[in-house]
Scaffold this motif. Sequence first.
Motif, mmCIF file in Angstrom:
data_model
loop_
_atom_site.group_PDB
_atom_site.id
_atom_site.type_symbol
_atom_site.label_atom_id
_atom_site.label_comp_id
_atom_site.label_asym_id
_atom_site.label_seq_id
_atom_site.Cartn_x
_atom_site.Cartn_y
_atom_site.Cartn_z
ATOM 1 N N GLU A 54 0.883 -1.149 -0.154
ATOM 2 C CA GLU A 54 0.090 0.053 -0.024
ATOM 3 C C GLU A 54 0.712 1.115 0.171
ATOM 4 N N ASP A 55 2.016 1.243 0.396
ATOM 5 C CA ASP A 55 2.939 2.379 0.434
ATOM 6 C C ASP A 55 4.466 1.957 -0.200
ATOM 7 N N LEU A 56 4.464 1.959 -1.632
ATOM 8 C CA LEU A 56 5.757 1.611 -2.368
ATOM 9 C C LEU A 56 6.908 2.368 -1.668
ATOM 10 N N ALA A 57 6.842 3.765 -1.439
ATOM 11 C CA ALA A 57 7.920 4.464 -1.220
ATOM 12 C C ALA A 57 8.583 3.963 0.196
ATOM 13 N N VAL A 58 7.563 3.692 0.981
ATOM 14 C CA VAL A 58 8.450 3.199 2.527
ATOM 15 C C VAL A 58 8.835 1.837 2.288
ATOM 16 N N GLN A 59 8.205 0.820 1.455
ATOM 17 C CA GLN A 59 8.915 -0.391 1.403
ATOM 18 C C GLN A 59 10.073 -0.390 0.550
ATOM 19 N N ARG A 60 10.351 0.641 -0.503
ATOM 20 C CA ARG A 60 11.346 0.805 -1.211
ATOM 21 C C ARG A 60 12.564 1.003 -0.294
ATOM 22 N N GLY A 61 12.290 1.979 0.577
ATOM 23 C CA GLY A 61 13.375 2.676 1.629
ATOM 24 C C GLY A 61 13.823 1.711 2.505
ATOM 25 N N PHE A 62 12.874 0.767 3.176
ATOM 26 C CA PHE A 62 13.326 -0.131 3.958
ATOM 27 C C PHE A 62 14.264 -1.493 3.172
ATOM 28 N N TYR A 63 13.871 -1.975 2.172
ATOM 29 C CA TYR A 63 14.334 -2.955 1.544
ATOM 30 C C TYR A 63 15.750 -2.501 0.727
ATOM 31 N N THR A 64 15.857 -1.451 0.316
ATOM 32 C CA THR A 64 17.067 -0.890 -0.113
ATOM 33 C C THR A 64 18.031 -0.097 0.693
ATOM 34 N N GLY A 65 17.441 0.116 1.765
ATOM 35 C CA GLY A 65 18.296 0.819 2.815
ATOM 36 C C GLY A 65 18.714 -0.083 3.947
ATOM 37 N N LEU A 66 17.704 -0.437 4.874
ATOM 38 C CA LEU A 66 17.946 -1.442 5.991
ATOM 39 C C LEU A 66 18.420 -2.658 5.585
ATOM 40 N N TRP A 67 17.530 -3.165 5.019
ATOM 41 C CA TRP A 67 17.597 -4.613 4.521
ATOM 42 C C TRP A 67 18.669 -5.230 3.726
ATOM 43 N N GLY A 68 19.030 -4.252 2.947
ATOM 44 C CA GLY A 68 20.202 -4.482 1.880
ATOM 45 C C GLY A 68 20.140 -5.058 0.614
ATOM 46 N N LEU A 69 19.019 -4.934 0.267
ATOM 47 C CA LEU A 69 18.664 -5.141 -1.531
ATOM 48 C C LEU A 69 18.918 -4.041 -2.359
ATOM 49 N N THR A 70 19.335 -4.466 -3.477
ATOM 50 C CA THR A 70 19.580 -3.479 -4.543
ATOM 51 C C THR A 70 18.502 -3.074 -5.523
ATOM 52 N N GLU A 71 18.014 -2.063 -5.807
ATOM 53 C CA GLU A 71 17.018 -1.896 -6.960
ATOM 54 C C GLU A 71 17.607 -1.668 -8.194
ATOM 55 N N VAL A 72 17.186 -2.660 -8.936
ATOM 56 C CA VAL A 72 17.685 -2.896 -10.519
ATOM 57 C C VAL A 72 16.824 -2.189 -11.441
ATOM 58 N N GLU A 73 15.586 -1.877 -11.172
ATOM 59 C CA GLU A 73 14.609 -1.290 -11.978
ATOM 60 C C GLU A 73 13.442 -0.513 -11.402
ATOM 61 N N HIS A 74 13.034 0.528 -11.807
ATOM 62 C CA HIS A 74 11.692 0.944 -11.149
ATOM 63 C C HIS A 74 11.024 1.826 -12.132
ATOM 64 N N ASP A 75 9.653 1.418 -12.303
ATOM 65 C CA ASP A 75 9.044 1.912 -13.456
ATOM 66 C C ASP A 75 7.557 1.680 -12.934
ATOM 67 N N SER A 76 6.719 2.733 -13.212
ATOM 68 C CA SER A 76 5.162 2.819 -13.091
ATOM 69 C C SER A 76 4.757 1.906 -11.792
ATOM 70 N N GLY A 77 5.278 2.392 -10.626
ATOM 71 C CA GLY A 77 4.708 1.985 -9.432
ATOM 72 C C GLY A 77 5.180 0.510 -9.268
ATOM 73 N N ILE A 78 6.427 0.111 -9.757
ATOM 74 C CA ILE A 78 6.922 -1.225 -9.440
ATOM 75 C C ILE A 78 8.356 -1.202 -9.309
ATOM 76 N N SER A 79 8.847 -1.811 -8.429
ATOM 77 C CA SER A 79 10.232 -1.883 -7.880
ATOM 78 C C SER A 79 10.985 -3.230 -8.078
ATOM 79 N N PHE A 80 12.064 -3.527 -8.764
ATOM 80 C CA PHE A 80 12.560 -4.749 -8.651
ATOM 81 C C PHE A 80 13.847 -4.647 -8.039
ATOM 82 N N LEU A 81 13.898 -5.737 -6.897
ATOM 83 C CA LEU A 81 15.047 -5.594 -6.048
ATOM 84 C C LEU A 81 15.814 -6.871 -6.209
ATOM 85 N N ALA A 82 17.065 -6.823 -6.265
ATOM 86 C CA ALA A 82 18.123 -7.769 -6.520
ATOM 87 C C ALA A 82 18.908 -8.184 -5.232
#
Length: 315
Positions: free
Chosen positions: A20-48
């Motif tokens: 329900e809140d993509l920005a908050v989840q992106r921040g958590f998984y790429t910041g604290l959790w340690g995944l890498t965003e490889v693509e972001h477009d149209s409300g979808i984030s792909f994390l490696a």
Amino acid sequence: MTAPPRRLITHLRHVDLGVEDLAVQRGFYTGLWGLTEVEHDSGISFLAAEGSPEQYVVRLRQATDKRIDLIAFGAATPADVDTLALQLARDGVRLVSEPGTVTTPGGGHGFRFFDNEGRTVEVSADVTPRTHRRIEERESIPVRLSHVVVNSADPEGTVAFYERHLAFALSDVLTHPRMGDMMWFLRCNDWHHSFAVARGPHPSLHHASFEMRGIDEYMRGSGRLMRAGVEKIWGPGRHKAGNNTFTYFLDPLGNTVEYTTELERLDEDTWHPSLHDFSDPEVSDQWGTANRMDEFVARKSFNAPDRGLFVAPPV
């Protein structure tokens, strides 16, 4: 006696979540959790995961309702994908899409279907591997997606579905003298489990688990999350079934995520499933370092009911 189907699934690829809140989840998984965003477009984030050849291990999609969008597995060849699709259709499993080109990062050949409770599952082959790297000593970020566990209101039926239709094998079962069988660990290769089913009040995500480089990196990652004030549910400790370490946290929207390492690898030709009574403290945590597992801790991973059952994600 009918022979079991040939296993056509090779491994777990990724778990995709509607949030329900993509920005908050992106921040958590790429910041604290340690995944890498490889693509972001149209409300979808792909994390490696930096140590994994999978193009991504988590996909986050902005959605109205909290849900599992899909759980994705790999197959060895496009022919195996086609064979599995034909088998499922023949057995009355509802296909979401016919085998064809996969349009997410890495491409490939795949299809989607609904499992017995309405979760969307994808199987694909010929996905282009991602350029990945060796995780260095003391680098406390995920190497790969280890396993996904779902809550099920019909766990016996869900386990039977994955055994019958996808040739998953049972590794072990967690049981309790009062509550009965509570969790089934299923494998699609020699890892103790890539998928598991927990008895719950409704279908939902129980947790997604991420493998770390080793014990030191696992502890450093766990400590980083605790210092940051992320809610820890349970751990650090070491389970008996699977012999893996565990620390469970809640992400900002209430999904349970786990850091783990040293998940057991089995000799599939000789392994026999065991019943593990988790009223024995050493079954839950061999080390005795984790907080006590009780009904209040367990309830944290019940999660909200999945709102995406029998409704395929739009992408």
